[in-house]
Enzyme design. Structure first.
Site, PDB file in Angstrom:
ATOM      1  N   ASP A  15     -13.969 -28.977  65.783  1.00 60.47           N
ATOM      2  CA  ASP A  15     -14.928 -30.081  65.807  1.00 60.47           C
ATOM      3  C   ASP A  15     -15.388 -30.389  67.230  1.00 60.47           C
ATOM      4  OD1 ASP A  15     -16.477 -32.073  64.705  1.00 60.47           O
ATOM      5  OD2 ASP A  15     -14.839 -33.499  64.448  1.00 60.47           O
ATOM      6  N   HIS A 210     -10.359 -39.762  60.148  1.00 61.58           N
ATOM      7  CA  HIS A 210     -11.053 -38.974  61.175  1.00 61.58           C
ATOM      8  C   HIS A 210     -12.087 -39.889  61.839  1.00 61.58           C
ATOM      9  CE1 HIS A 210     -12.844 -34.970  62.489  1.00 61.58           C
ATOM     10  NE2 HIS A 210     -13.847 -35.794  62.741  1.00 61.58           N
ATOM     11  N   CYS A 243     -21.111 -36.171  67.742  1.00 64.05           N
ATOM     12  CA  CYS A 243     -21.872 -35.989  66.517  1.00 64.05           C
ATOM     13  C   CYS A 243     -23.332 -35.768  66.881  1.00 64.05           C
ATOM     14  CB  CYS A 243     -21.742 -37.199  65.612  1.00 64.05           C
ATOM     15  SG  CYS A 243     -22.804 -37.052  64.164  1.00 64.05           S
TER      16      CYS A 243
END
Lengths: 303, 303
Positions: A15, A210, A243
């Site tokens: 990630d 998360h 993100c």
């Protein structure tokens, strides 16, 4: 109520690195993962078998896993990888891997944008992936993204998140990781969401949280979830990652900041903080910018 | 248990600016304070009457307060100022100010370094300051610094903090602000410290918490303190400020990040988030660097 022991699920190599703009060599990725394992992190998600067209940064996923298996043997094959679909699963099976993860969406818009499927259609995609993985003896983790807010839809109804999460879990997952992908969630919302999942029959042991720190809430949310009995938390060494759908560059909860909180609460985790900080500083050197982790910066001094 | 309303005690103009290396003009400081008041912040600590030799950045304290009184009248004279000792109080009295704060230490070493007094001797210094202020009808806030950890002494015993805090409060303060000056405290420690103060007979309404985000813990600590019934929190617009005794540059809990948490919990605060963010961006322009507040960065986009 607060667990005496927490499992940190390290997501930095997957990630964290998937949104990096620069090229990270396979060699550096493999060393990063090995250092994290050596630092005591019990689970390190290593990469993603997503199509390189979508995530070019992880195009060397097979090379990374082959190298880890060569160096670490079964321990390398035990490291989980993300598989977006059956093709990704095929690649994991070919390499003899034992743990895979699928990545679903709690919202219609993100399902369309990230999976090119409707909210309902995603289950048809995941079902054969999960069932075949289980039939082959693999363990499957299911991520649910956008569990708190969505950049297009705003606040996400809790019932909707529970509905998606349960359907994904019931396909045969061993754990559900509930993601605040854009980091907008707050402590009360966390408590409500976890409560809704347990009311719907899920155990807190089947849930992981998360969090992203985009709005600075990740550790407050963690403390809230701990009080609800959650004992698995995703985190990213050095706070790597971000993100692409949020304006800010800040990303995942930093593993080091989580460890600081857990240490203060006397919660066991088995991780060597100094070794993770050193690894994050080493990685920051490769990335050419300082770690966003507060603990890394505090212990390492100003960049 | 969690309060339905919280008072944000804004410390940006004093605690935030006192460590700035660059020169901020009196005009900018006054506008900063006025903008914060206009954004709905109920209390804005405006400056410190400390000797300019120690904090040259606030050498224009009298000019700032005179300008505010000219522009805002009694509302300007109601803004609190830090007074380190009787000479500072004299200056506040000359200007007709109504609210002052004193700044004590929970540890011996920091008392020596910051006050040039022993832990015990500080009370002899504060006593006439507080008593004269009270006799003149002023309200006095008492800060206690290094309530969790101290860079020289390590973890600070809770009994010691309670002892210092009670002695300071009993001199005649209306509120005690408990500071985690180097940001090392964690959520469980916060709960224990507040519990020890209430066991010693203090009301949670008499306590404020003052967190620094050096190790990323400020909001998790805030959520912990909220659950213990604390309803006043110090914060700094844009996360301005830093502790000169910690290695990292990260400083006070950002007002915006606190507001985001409170909004999520449905706790009233009366502050216009957009107006504070705009003020922090404006101030960041004057300081020549982006705000460290996660919320400011998320809402404003990457710098």
């Amino acid at each position: 109520m607060i667990p005496s022991r927490v499992t940190i699920y390290e997501v930095g190599p997957r990630d964290g690195l998937q949104n990096e703009k620069g090229v990270i060599s396979t060699e550096v990725k493999v060393e990063f993962i090995q250092r994290l394992v050596a630092a005591g992190l019990p689970i390190v998600e290593a990469t993603s078998f997503v199509h390189p067209k979508w995530v070019p940064q992880l195009a060397d996923a097979a090379e990374v896993m082959t190298s880890l298996a060569d160096r670490m043997g079964d321990a390398g094959r035990d490291l989980p990888v993300l598989v977006p679909n059956e093709r990704g699963l095929d690649r994991a099976l070919e390499l003899g891997l034992k743990h895979v993860a699928v990545f679903g969406s709690a919202t219609e818009t993100f399902a369309q944008k990230n999976l090119n499927r409707s909210l309902d259609e995603q289950f048809a995609m995941f079902e054969p992936t999960v069932k075949r993985a289980r039939a082959a003896g693999l363990d499957v983790r299911a991520y649910v993204s956008m569990c708190f807010g969505d950049p297009w839809e705003g606040a996400v109804p809790i019932d909707q998140v529970v509905g998606v999460g349960k359907r994904l879990f019931d396909l045969g997952a061993s754990q559900l990781s509930l993601g605040d992908t854009i980091g907008v969630g707050t402590a009360g919302h966390v408590k409500q969401l976890i409560g809704a999942f347990t009311e719907a029959g899920m155990r807190t042991d089947d849930l992981a949280m998360h969090f992203h720190d985009t709005y600075g809430q990740a550790l407050a949310n963690t403390f809230s979830a701990l009080q609800e009995g959650i004992s698995t938390f995703d985190a990213s060494a050095g706070g790597l990652g971000g993100c692409p759908y949020a304006k800010s560059a800040t990303g995942n909860l930093a593993t080091e900041d989580l460890v600081w909180l857990l240490d203060g609460l006397g919660i066991e985790h088995g991780v060597d903080l100094g070794a993770v900080v050193a690894t994050s500083q080493w990685m920051a050197g490769h990335l050419g910018r300082p770690s966003p982790s507060a603990v890394v910066r505090a212990l390492a001094g100003p960049a």
